[in-house]
Design a protein around this motif. Structure first.
Motif, PDB file in Angstrom:
ATOM      1  N   ALA B 364       0.815  -1.212   0.000  1.00 30.51           N
ATOM      2  CA  ALA B 364       0.000   0.000   0.000  1.00 30.51           C
ATOM      3  C   ALA B 364       0.850   1.265   0.000  1.00 30.51           C
ATOM      4  CB  ALA B 364      -0.925   0.005   1.220  1.00 30.51           C
ATOM      5  N   SER B 365       2.120   1.139   0.374  1.00 26.41           N
ATOM      6  CA  SER B 365       2.889   2.365   0.566  1.00 26.41           C
ATOM      7  C   SER B 365       3.615   2.819  -0.694  1.00 26.41           C
ATOM      8  CB  SER B 365       3.878   2.204   1.719  1.00 26.41           C
ATOM      9  OG  SER B 365       4.794   1.197   1.425  1.00 26.41           O
ATOM     10  N   LEU B 366       3.538   2.044  -1.771  1.00 31.32           N
ATOM     11  CA  LEU B 366       4.150   2.471  -3.028  1.00 31.32           C
ATOM     12  C   LEU B 366       3.036   2.701  -4.045  1.00 31.32           C
ATOM     13  CD1 LEU B 366       6.995  -0.199  -3.232  1.00 31.32           C
ATOM     14  CD2 LEU B 366       7.114   2.055  -2.210  1.00 31.32           C
ATOM     15  N   ASN B 367       3.049   3.851  -4.681  1.00 31.98           N
ATOM     16  CA  ASN B 367       2.036   4.160  -5.693  1.00 31.98           C
ATOM     17  C   ASN B 367       2.234   3.260  -6.909  1.00 31.98           C
ATOM     18  OD1 ASN B 367       0.306   5.284  -7.538  1.00 31.98           O
ATOM     19  ND2 ASN B 367       0.805   7.390  -6.998  1.00 31.98           N
ATOM     20  N   PRO B 368       1.228   2.434  -7.242  1.00 34.70           N
ATOM     21  CA  PRO B 368       1.415   1.465  -8.334  1.00 34.70           C
ATOM     22  C   PRO B 368       1.589   2.117  -9.697  1.00 34.70           C
ATOM     23  CG  PRO B 368      -0.872   1.494  -7.589  1.00 34.70           C
ATOM     24  CD  PRO B 368      -0.080   2.317  -6.615  1.00 34.70           C
TER      25      PRO B 368
END
Lengths: 336, 519
Positions: B364-368
């Motif tokens: 969740a902490s990295l923007n896909p």
């Protein structure tokens, strides 16, 4: 293209029904954009005396072809036709009628070789009106969808991002605003001004922008708590960059799934208003008006049947496209 | 003869092989553990026993008490499920229907398989609740799931699963979603049920401490294959397969990095409080407040790690977010000699490069939508800094050719490294580690801990390490603060906390972490 977008496009393509619908709808829309070349009472091309003419996009006086009148040539007139064929030739479009009323056609003529879908009670060719009517309602719907989406997304973003008092007051305003009856306003309007298509567009826009607001607002509220948004904040990234880089793209995804359904809604409302007689003046080609004629002339079934088949076909295509889009953007199906 | 015997089971979903040629035996009254990392095929194997996998091609044989379950008729399976095999799922929040009372839900599982009078069913429900140690609910059968805590719900689930006295109970990660202390109690309960009712239990887990303490025999799964199996004590003493050896050796080890004597303080909070307003009323005004963090004073020195332990809802994460000024706080916060609680947003933004955060969930902490390069450069650009991408990636153990890939192409551990690289790129003095290992598989956990320790040694970074897992914390923290209800109830050096805990709650936490009272 990011892998997420690629995956979504693949998902969309996997839905064969949606893909086919998109193709058919796209081809129909493309063709209807050139309606003047398909259904018109003017020839597409005239060669006269070694010169080339394109009457669809030019106004050519009858005198040019050696006639008497200085007004535009009436190509349906056999005298004019004889004049042209004497020194050249002309090519007529597949349907030799425009959507307007033309002299000499029979009123409520049954389908025949001349009028493949018959004529309405003003002697206008139904096939021609169908093509122009399709174009008008799709373009009207598209314009309304785009305009109301832009306003809706901006309003939703402002509410979701700022929250607090702004959010509260805009929410209450929308609740009051959305309870205003569109139909009555249009009826009142119709008695004051002559409802042109721009008037109608403006009035419908006043009410249709609210459809996306709640969705975008909710997406903004949700995205504020995403870990990667928090991480960006912790990195010291400026707020407006966070909004445009991280939050807005996320919110937009869910709005895409709604667009085809908003378009369907806009097309339906336009047809409805025309059917009730509060929509466009009857000089505009309109599917709703065709349906109304069908109702008023039950002895001419081709009117009602044509309007029904066309509306049903068009709306089904849009719904199929919408379903495929919804699946393609479903976050549960595009998890990477 | 064994109760359940799976022979050469293969399960395929389209082109992906979830389970390959797996064989597994469960004897009567035995507790069998199925161990493996996420995606290794544990859950699919368990679901295939109940024939609950859909859209899959299955081969091999699953025999229960001599009856072949593979390709069995639907009606037979329905009679079999719940009656002979019960199942407990991971997530107690979603496995109970929120619209029905717990009494009704337990009654339903009884009525499906047994004909009983209403009165008898009620008696049986009371008996079941007693068995799962929910005496407080015996007279509250009309309670709805939302009125219960996570632990109570999980117990209700167990009661439903054992309602028909099944021969086998499948427990799929039954404790991952609950607090450590609650988890220990639930495991204790499972062990008790196994003993008292003579039930066999198939326990699916990735937690080796649980396996070691509870199970009789163990099956290790990797990439859909069972790579090793045997008696638990023997496997733990003498693992044969390379993967098992790796798994067993990957418990977090070692102690905190040696720090210099009397280092300068990097971040200090004085009487810090965080409260969240409760809004209501016509104009959404504040009608109350939840005090998540109450009057806490804490300080972290250069190159040191403070561990913050506590159950869920104790205010650990809020404390961290307050220190970083990512939530509104009251009280003083000093960072490298200046008071940042009075900073304007602009000055605070400038300061952010010196204090960073690593989140729990690397998914969740990295923007896909962004490449690794974009993710890492985001902070650099915000502060007009430049850095060598290859160097940053090398520092967290990634190679520079990975920079232009997207997050989904990486494993959980690699993603967490990317998260660390993002924080590290700004050369911070202080990093908040918010449960950085709890979403990761065990064998990756220790690698991440080692990486964090290396970085600390090299750059003299200070950490606050938030976790509910005391075993991991022991390997990295110099001092530990135990939190409960928004307050620090005990603060001491790590070894002191472990060897001589003062507070009752601390003792409970330690006992739960090492499952001291379970076996």
């Amino acid at each position: 293209m990011t892998p997420l977008t690629k995956k979504r496009i693949d998902n969309f393509k996997a839905n064969k029904r949606g893909l086919w619908s998109l193709w058919i709808f796209g081809i129909l829309l493309f063709l209807s954009l050139f309606a003047e070349f398909i259904a018109n009472d003017k020839p597409i091309y005239v060669q006269y005396d070694g010169k080339h003419y394109f009457p669809v996009i030019q106004t050519i006086a009858e005198t040019e072809f050696g006639g008497i009148f200085e007004t535009e040539a009436d190509y349906k007139d056999s005298a004019v036709r004889d004049l042209i064929t004497a020194k050249g030739f002309y090519i007529m479009p597949p349907i030799e009628y425009a959507h307007q009323f033309s002299l000499g056609t029979k009123v409520l003529a049954a389908p025949s070789g001349d009028h493949i879908l018959g004529t309405d009670d003003m002697g206008r060719d139904v096939a021609a009106r169908l093509i122009y009517g399709f174009r008008l309602s799709v373009l009207f719907g598209l314009a309304l969808t785009i305009a109301s989406s832009i306003i809706g997304i901006i309003a939703g973003s402002v509410q979701g991002y700022f929250g607090g008092k702004i959010d509260l007051f805009m929410q209450r305003f929308m609740e009051i605003w959305s309870s205003m009856p569109l139909l009555f306003i249009l009826i009142i309007l119709a008695s004051i001004v002559d409802p042109t298509i721009f008037w109608l567009f403006f009035i419908m826009l006043l009410f249709s922008w609210m459809k996306l607001v709640d969705l975008v607002r909710a997406e903004f509220l949700r995205a504020r708590n995403f870990d990667f948004v928090k991480a960006a904040r912790a990195l010291g990234v400026r707020e407006h960059i966070i909004v445009f880089r991280h939050i807005l793209p996320n919110a937009l995804v869910s709005t895409f799934t709604f667009l085809p359904f908003i378009l369907t809604g806009a097309v339906t409302v336009l047809a409805e208003l025309d059917f009730l007689g509060f929509g466009l003046p009857s000089s505009y080609p309109s599917l709703g008006e065709l349906a109304l004629q069908g109702k008023n002339n039950l002895d001419a079934p081709w009117l009602g049947i044509t309007a029904f088949v066309m509306l049903a076909f068009m709306l089904s295509l849009l719904i199929f496209i919408g379903e495929a889009l919804r699946d393609a953007f479903d976050p549960r199906k595009v998890r990477l | 003869m064994s109760l359940l015997s799976i022979k050469n089971l293969s399960v395929n979903f389209g082109h992906t092989e979830a389970v390959r040629n797996a064989s597994l035996d469960i004897n009567k009254g035995e507790m069998v553990a199925l161990v493996g990392e996420s995606g290794s095929g544990k859950s699919v194997t368990a679901l295939s026993i109940l024939q609950l996998v859909s859209n899959a091609k299955q081969q091999g044989s699953i025999k229960f008490d001599g009856m072949e379950l593979l390709d069995a008729k639907q009606k037979r399976l329905q009679n079999f499920r719940g009656n002979h095999v019960g199942m407990v799922f991971q997530e107690p929040m979603t496995s109970l229907n929120p619209l029905h009372t717990i009494g009704k839900q337990i009654a339903e599982s009884i009525n499906i398989h047994q004909r009983m009078s209403k009165k008898a069913v009620k008696l049986r429900i009371r008996e079941l609740l007693e068995q799962v140690e929910l005496d407080e609910l015996k007279n509250r059968l009309k309670a709805y799931p939302h009125e219960l805590s996570g632990g109570q719900r999980q117990r209700v689930m167990i009661a439903m699963a054992i309602a028909n006295n099944p021969d086998l109970l499948i427990a799929d990660e039954p404790t991952t979603a609950v607090d450590v202390i609650v988890a220990a109690k639930i495991l204790k309960l499972l062990k008790k049920i196994q003993k008292e009712l003579g039930m066999s239990i198939l326990l699916i887990t990735h937690d080796l401490t649980i396996v070691e303490k509870l199970s009789d025999s163990i099956y290790v799964m990797k990439d859909g294959e069972i790579v090793e199996n045997g008696i638990t004590s023997q496997i733990f003493k003498n693992p044969q397969h390379k993967y098992t050896q790796h798994l067993l050796s990957s418990k977090p080890k070692g102690r905190a990095v040696a720090a210099t004597k009397s280092p300068p303080v990097v971040i200090r909070a004085e009487k810090m409080s965080v409260s969240f307003p409760i809004k209501g009323g016509f104009f959404g005004g504040q009608i109350g407040a939840v005090d998540a963090v109450k009057n806490i004073s804490i300080s972290v020195s250069e190159g040191k790690t403070i561990g913050i332990a506590g159950g869920s809802g104790s205010g650990k994460t809020t404390l961290g977010m307050g220190l970083l000024r990512l939530v509104k706080t009251t009280g003083q916060i000093g960072f490298m000699g200046t008071r940042i609680d009075e900073f304007s947003p602009a000055r605070l933004r400038e300061m952010r490069k010196k204090m960073q955060v690593v989140f729990q969930d690397p998914y969740a902490s990295l923007n896909p939508r962004m490449t690794i390069r974009q993710i890492i450069e985001e902070g650099l650009r915000a502060h007009n800094m430049k850095a060598d991408m290859a160097e940053i990636l090398a520092e967290v153990g990634l190679s520079s050719d990975m920079a232009d890939r997207y997050p989904h192409e990486f494993s959980g551990g690699q993603r967490q490294r990317i998260g660390i690289a993002r924080a590290l790129a700004l050369k911070p003095k202080f990093i908040l580690l918010d449960e950085p290992t709890s979403a990761l598989d065990l064998s990756v956990q220790s690698q991440i801990i080692d990486l964090l320790k290396d970085l600390q040694k090299k750059h003299k970074i200070s950490y606050i390490f938030i976790s509910h897992d005391l075993r991991v914390m022991r390997a990295i923290a110099h001092d530990i603060a135990v939190m409960k209800n928004g307050e620090i109830i005990e603060f001491a050096e790590t070894e002191k906390i472990f060897n001589n805990p003062q507070h009752e709650y601390t003792r409970k936490l330690i006992k739960a972490a090492f499952l001291k009272e379970v076996a």
